[in-house]
Enzyme design. Structure first.
Site, PDB file in Angstrom:
ATOM      1  N   ASP A  65       0.832  -1.206   0.000  1.00 43.54           N
ATOM      2  CA  ASP A  65       0.000   0.000   0.000  1.00 43.54           C
ATOM      3  C   ASP A  65       0.868   1.259   0.000  1.00 43.54           C
ATOM      4  OD1 ASP A  65      -2.277   1.515   0.048  1.00 43.54           O
ATOM      5  OD2 ASP A  65      -2.817   1.055   2.123  1.00 43.54           O
TER       6      ASP A  65
ATOM      7  N   ASN B  41       1.401   3.393  -2.929  1.00 47.71           N
ATOM      8  CA  ASN B  41       1.965   3.833  -4.215  1.00 47.71           C
ATOM      9  C   ASN B  41       1.470   5.223  -4.583  1.00 47.71           C
ATOM     10  OD1 ASN B  41       3.046   1.296  -4.362  1.00 47.71           O
ATOM     11  ND2 ASN B  41       1.670   0.546  -5.947  1.00 47.71           N
TER      12      ASN B  41
ATOM     13  N   ARG C 119      -0.309   9.236 -10.163  1.00 49.58           N
ATOM     14  CA  ARG C 119      -0.389   7.999  -9.366  1.00 49.58           C
ATOM     15  C   ARG C 119       0.283   6.820 -10.072  1.00 49.58           C
ATOM     16  NH1 ARG C 119      -3.783   7.379  -5.266  1.00 49.58           N
ATOM     17  NH2 ARG C 119      -4.178   5.226  -5.871  1.00 49.58           N
TER      18      ARG C 119
ATOM     19  N   HIS D 272       2.782   3.405  -8.990  1.00 48.81           N
ATOM     20  CA  HIS D 272       2.640   1.976  -9.279  1.00 48.81           C
ATOM     21  C   HIS D 272       3.887   1.440  -9.981  1.00 48.81           C
ATOM     22  CE1 HIS D 272      -1.320   2.087  -7.702  1.00 48.81           C
ATOM     23  NE2 HIS D 272      -1.858   2.767  -8.696  1.00 48.81           N
TER      24      HIS D 272
ATOM     25  N   SER E 163      -6.906  -6.040  -6.174  1.00 49.23           N
ATOM     26  CA  SER E 163      -8.032  -6.621  -5.436  1.00 49.23           C
ATOM     27  C   SER E 163      -9.310  -6.500  -6.270  1.00 49.23           C
ATOM     28  CB  SER E 163      -8.216  -5.901  -4.101  1.00 49.23           C
ATOM     29  OG  SER E 163      -8.860  -4.663  -4.295  1.00 49.23           O
TER      30      SER E 163
ATOM     31  N   TRP F 208     -11.267  -2.541  -9.064  1.00 49.06           N
ATOM     32  CA  TRP F 208     -11.988  -2.206 -10.302  1.00 49.06           C
ATOM     33  C   TRP F 208     -12.696  -0.866 -10.157  1.00 49.06           C
ATOM     34  CZ3 TRP F 208     -10.835  -4.794 -14.519  1.00 49.06           C
ATOM     35  CH2 TRP F 208     -10.467  -6.139 -14.436  1.00 49.06           C
TER      36      TRP F 208
ATOM     37  N   LEU G 273      11.774 -20.272  -4.143  1.00 46.13           N
ATOM     38  CA  LEU G 273      10.702 -19.436  -3.590  1.00 46.13           C
ATOM     39  C   LEU G 273       9.416 -19.599  -4.403  1.00 46.13           C
ATOM     40  CD1 LEU G 273       9.837 -16.836  -1.830  1.00 46.13           C
ATOM     41  CD2 LEU G 273      10.495 -15.540  -3.858  1.00 46.13           C
TER      42      LEU G 273
ATOM     43  N   ARG H 245       1.598  -4.957   6.128  1.00 41.21           N
ATOM     44  CA  ARG H 245       0.936  -3.925   5.334  1.00 41.21           C
ATOM     45  C   ARG H 245       1.764  -2.649   5.433  1.00 41.21           C
ATOM     46  NH1 ARG H 245      -5.248  -2.711   4.116  1.00 41.21           N
ATOM     47  NH2 ARG H 245      -4.933  -0.957   2.717  1.00 41.21           N
TER      48      ARG H 245
ATOM     49  N   ARG I 176      -5.370  -2.285   8.177  1.00 42.30           N
ATOM     50  CA  ARG I 176      -6.585  -3.015   7.773  1.00 42.30           C
ATOM     51  C   ARG I 176      -6.153  -4.254   7.014  1.00 42.30           C
ATOM     52  NH1 ARG I 176      -7.837   2.173   6.190  1.00 42.30           N
ATOM     53  NH2 ARG I 176      -6.980   1.863   4.110  1.00 42.30           N
TER      54      ARG I 176
END
Ligand code: FPP
Length: 255
Positions: free
Chosen positions: A35, A37, A48, A52, A80, A84, A146, A203, A209
């Site tokens: 979280d 970006n 923005r 990303h 997530s 959308w 991994l 997070r 959250r």
């Protein structure tokens, strides 16, 4: 009971063996909500999408760092089902970044012995993306290093509802008795059934959250929140999280 690993099992790979580089307190599975970006970009007066793109560099860094530290499973929340709702331009940029990442990094990840798994709904994704996700999983299926789990178009409630639908259909068809539905059986009906539950859930960006991420699987995860914005998450930030984890006492409901 399914999904409650013992401390002894920490850092074990899919075959149960500890990976090279893993220490006593190394978590076997680290899951990250990447979280911040957007805020990283806004702070720099950039669009923005620049956040990303910088976030993708952090993905590359953390995959290398997790591998070097002997972590067996790394799950990254990349898109997530709620994402959308963002402006079409940003959604399209996030789709484009995933395509770019797979096209540019898949061969190197394969050489690194990384196994790629994807969780999340394939429905609703462009055919080109589904094909790339399938290619990444197919090419790296037999790798033993991994496991990089990409949570894409992922929503935990939706995946639990799908598992419940599947079990209900089995009951309706007379192949399953309702009393036979246990925690273990529901867990096995999830697409992540072959992936151990996360030991450590990180997070970034100061938010605290879970945002519909791995709800079932995180029942006993240790949570770690850091103010670091995702594009700035580096080896030192990962090490801080790992050292906080190593200091936790996990009791799994016992004493
Ligand atoms: C949250 O930041 C991040 C996302 C919604 C997407 C995560 C995507 C990446 C890190 C890019 C590349 C990933 C792969 C696997 C190629 P935010 O936009 O919600 O930040 P904000 O809360 O500051 O607005």
């Amino acid at each position: 009971m399914q999904g409650v690993p013992s401390k002894r099992d920490d850092a074990a790979g899919k075959d149960g063996a500890r990976r090279p580089g893993a220490g006593e307190g190394t978590p076997r599975h680290v899951a990250i909500i990447m979280d911040g970006n957007g805020r990283w970009a806004t702070k720099r007066s950039l669009p923005r999408v620049a956040g990303h793109r910088a976030g993708m560099e952090a993905v590359r860094r953390v995959v290398r760092a997790a591998d070097a530290r002997g972590i067996s499973f790394l799950t990254l929340f990349s898109f997530s089902t709620e994402n959308w709702a963002r402006p079409a331009e940003e959604v399209s940029e996030l789709m484009g970044l995933l395509k770019f990442f797979i096209r540019s990094d898949l061969a190197a990840l394969h050489r690194q012995n990384v196994r790629i798994r994807v969780i999340g709904a394939r429905e609703g994704l462009a055919r080109e993306i589904v094909a790339l996700l399938d290619e990444a999983e197919g090419l790296t299926r037999a790798n033993t290093g991994l496991t990089l789990v990409i949570a894409f178009n992922y929503g935990a409630r939706a995946e639990i509802a799908a598992a419940a639908r599947h079990l209900a259909a089995e009951v309706a068809a007379g192949r399953l008795a309702p009393e036979a539905i246990t925690e273990g059986l529901l867990g096995e009906a999830l697409p992540s059934a072959d992936i151990p539950d996360p030991d450590l859930l990180i997070r970034t960006s100061g938010e605290q959250r879970i945002s519909n991420f791995l709800l079932w699987q995180s029942a006993y995860a240790e949570f770690y929140f850091t103010p670091v914005l995702w594009p700035e998450f580096d080896d030192a930030a990962l090490d801080e999280a790992l050292s906080a984890f190593a200091g936790r006492k996990r009791r799994f409901g016992g004493l």
